[in-house]
Design a protein around this motif. Structure first.
Motif, PDB file in Angstrom:
ATOM      1  N   ARG A 132      16.754  80.218 -22.947  1.00  0.00           N
ATOM      2  CA  ARG A 132      17.957  79.596 -22.386  1.00  0.00           C
ATOM      3  C   ARG A 132      18.342  78.401 -23.234  1.00  0.00           C
ATOM      4  NH1 ARG A 132      16.230  75.060 -19.436  1.00  0.00           N
ATOM      5  NH2 ARG A 132      13.965  74.954 -19.249  1.00  0.00           N
ATOM      6  N   VAL A 133      19.583  77.980 -23.127  1.00  0.00           N
ATOM      7  CA  VAL A 133      20.053  76.798 -23.850  1.00  0.00           C
ATOM      8  C   VAL A 133      19.475  75.558 -23.193  1.00  0.00           C
ATOM      9  CG1 VAL A 133      22.067  75.449 -24.521  1.00  0.00           C
ATOM     10  CG2 VAL A 133      22.179  77.948 -24.547  1.00  0.00           C
ATOM     11  N   PRO A 151      28.288  67.689 -27.815  1.00  0.00           N
ATOM     12  CA  PRO A 151      29.366  67.293 -26.894  1.00  0.00           C
ATOM     13  C   PRO A 151      30.440  68.359 -26.721  1.00  0.00           C
ATOM     14  CG  PRO A 151      28.764  65.446 -28.285  1.00  0.00           C
ATOM     15  CD  PRO A 151      28.001  66.627 -28.788  1.00  0.00           C
ATOM     16  N   ASN A 152      30.666  69.171 -27.740  1.00  0.00           N
ATOM     17  CA  ASN A 152      31.682  70.224 -27.633  1.00  0.00           C
ATOM     18  C   ASN A 152      31.159  71.493 -26.970  1.00  0.00           C
ATOM     19  OD1 ASN A 152      30.051  71.307 -29.572  1.00  0.00           O
ATOM     20  ND2 ASN A 152      31.622  71.474 -31.171  1.00  0.00           N
ATOM     21  N   GLY A 153      29.897  71.453 -26.512  1.00  0.00           N
ATOM     22  CA  GLY A 153      29.323  72.589 -25.815  1.00  0.00           C
ATOM     23  C   GLY A 153      28.554  73.550 -26.687  1.00  0.00           C
ATOM     24  N   TYR A 154      28.550  73.351 -28.004  1.00  0.00           N
ATOM     25  CA  TYR A 154      27.866  74.274 -28.902  1.00  0.00           C
ATOM     26  C   TYR A 154      26.350  74.146 -28.708  1.00  0.00           C
ATOM     27  CZ  TYR A 154      26.556  76.818 -33.115  1.00  0.00           C
ATOM     28  OH  TYR A 154      26.016  77.727 -33.986  1.00  0.00           O
ATOM     29  N   PRO A 155      25.651  75.248 -28.441  1.00  0.00           N
ATOM     30  CA  PRO A 155      24.196  75.165 -28.219  1.00  0.00           C
ATOM     31  C   PRO A 155      23.445  74.857 -29.504  1.00  0.00           C
ATOM     32  CG  PRO A 155      24.906  77.448 -28.233  1.00  0.00           C
ATOM     33  CD  PRO A 155      26.160  76.628 -28.281  1.00  0.00           C
ATOM     34  N   ILE A 156      22.488  73.931 -29.419  1.00  0.00           N
ATOM     35  CA  ILE A 156      21.713  73.548 -30.597  1.00  0.00           C
ATOM     36  C   ILE A 156      20.201  73.680 -30.374  1.00  0.00           C
ATOM     37  CG2 ILE A 156      23.462  72.007 -31.537  1.00  0.00           C
ATOM     38  CD1 ILE A 156      21.957  69.669 -30.314  1.00  0.00           C
ATOM     39  N   ALA A 157      19.785  73.974 -29.164  1.00  0.00           N
ATOM     40  CA  ALA A 157      18.351  74.148 -28.894  1.00  0.00           C
ATOM     41  C   ALA A 157      18.171  75.132 -27.754  1.00  0.00           C
ATOM     42  CB  ALA A 157      17.685  72.816 -28.557  1.00  0.00           C
ATOM     43  N   HIS A 158      17.103  75.930 -27.855  1.00  0.00           N
ATOM     44  CA  HIS A 158      16.784  76.912 -26.835  1.00  0.00           C
ATOM     45  C   HIS A 158      15.329  76.752 -26.386  1.00  0.00           C
ATOM     46  CE1 HIS A 158      20.352  78.685 -28.699  1.00  0.00           C
ATOM     47  NE2 HIS A 158      20.487  79.426 -27.616  1.00  0.00           N
TER      48      HIS A 158
END
Length: 257
Positions: free
Chosen positions: A167-168, A173-180
Motif C-alpha cells: 500500500r502507499v 503534496p501533489n498526491g504522487y506516491p513515493i513510498a510503499h
C-alpha cells in the motif's frame, strides 16, 4: 473422551471479550519443539486468568502435549490460571460439536482433563466455537456445520493476497506516491512463520491430491493425473525440506536461550 464434569467450577471472566487473542501462540512440546495454538485469555473476577487454547493440528497436538501446554501457560500467566483445551468440531476427539476440557496437573505433573463444554459456553457463548475466522451465529447447543470447500478456498486466497500486497505509505503534496509498505505487517518470528506455512502447504498438498480429475479413460486424462501426482509429491518434498530448516532454527534458538 472425558465425561462432562458438573462439579468443576470455572473462574468467572471480568468481561465477555478476551483481553488477548493470539492466533499463533507458541510453547515447547514434549520433544522441545515449538508448537502453536490459538490462545484466548480472559482476566477473571478472582484475579487470575481463564485461558482457552484451540488445537490447530500442528506439532505434537494438545493430547500428547497437554502437560507442556499447561506449563507454558503457567510460565506466562502465573499459577492462578485455568487452562482449557479446545478441539473444534470434526477434529481429534471432537465430533459434531466443539469440545472443551479443563486441564489440571496433579502432584506428579500429569494432566487430567475435565470436560467443561457446557459450563464454558454458558459463560462465554458461541464466540468460542470453531477455528479462527469461523462465524457461527447459531445457538451453542446445536451441531457445528463445516463450511463448504468454496468458503475455505476463498479464505485461503484472500489471506494469500494480503501476504504480498503493498500500500502507499507516503505521498508528495501533489498526491504522487513515493513510498510503499506491506498491507499485512510481519508479526511472527521465523520459526513461527515456517511452522504456519508448513501446515498450510501440507494441507494444500493433500487437497491437490484429492482433486477429482475424472476417470483414466483417455491418454489426456492419464497425463493430467500423472501431472497432479507429480505436483503432490513435489509439495510433500518441499514440506520435508522446510521442516528441516525449521528444526535447525528452533534448535539454535533453544541453545541460545
Amino acid at each position: 473422551m472425558p465425561k462432562p464434569d458438573a462439579d468443576v467450577v470455572l473462574p468467572v471472566p471480568v468481561k465477555q471479550a478476551p483481553a488477548r487473542d493470539d492466533h499463533a501462540w507458541s510453547f515447547r512440546d514434549v520433544g522441545g519443539t515449538r508448537t502453536h495454538v490459538r490462545l484466548r485469555v480472559w482476566p477473571t473476577k478472582d484475579g487470575g486468568h481463564l485461558v482457552v487454547a484451540t488445537e490447530l493440528q500442528m506439532g505434537a497436538g494438545l493430547i500428547n502435549a497437554a502437560e507442556a501446554l499447561v506449563r507454558g501457560v503457567v510460565a506466562e500467566f502465573g499459577d492462578q490460571v485455568a487452562v482449557v483445551r479446545h478441539f473444534p468440531a470434526w477434529t481429534m476427539t471432537a465430533f459434531e460439536t466443539d469440545d472443551f476440557d479443563l486441564l489440571v496437573l496433579d502432584e506428579h505433573g500429569i494432566a487430567h482433563d475435565h470436560q467443561v463444554t457446557r459450563q464454558l459456553l454458558d459463560l462465554l457463548g458461541a464466540q468460542l466455537l470453531g477455528f479462527p475466522g469461523d462465524n457461527l451465529p447459531k445457538p451453542v447447543d446445536t451441531a457445528t456445520d463445516v463450511p463448504p470447500q468454496s468458503v475455505h478456498l476463498a479464505r485461503m486466497v484472500a489471506a494469500g493476497l494480503r501476504l504480498d500486497q503493498d500500500r502507499v505509505t507516503q505521498r508528495r503534496p501533489n498526491g504522487y506516491p513515493i513510498a510503499h509498505g506491506p498491507v499485512a505487517a510481519a508479526d511472527v518470528d521465523a520459526v513461527t512463520a515456517l511452522r504456519l506455512a508448513l501446515s498450510a502447504i501440507q494441507h494444500l498438498a493433500h487437497f491437490v491430491d484429492g482433486i477429482d480429475l475424472g476417470a483414466h479413460g483417455t491418454r489426456a486424462s492419464a497425463r493430467r493425473h500423472k501431472t497432479k501426482d507429480r505436483v503432490f509429491e513435489a509439495l510433500v518434498d518441499q514440506v520435508s525440506e522446510l521442516d528441516e530448516v525449521c528444526r535447525e532454527l528452533d534448535d539454535e534458538q533453544r541453545t541460545q536461550a
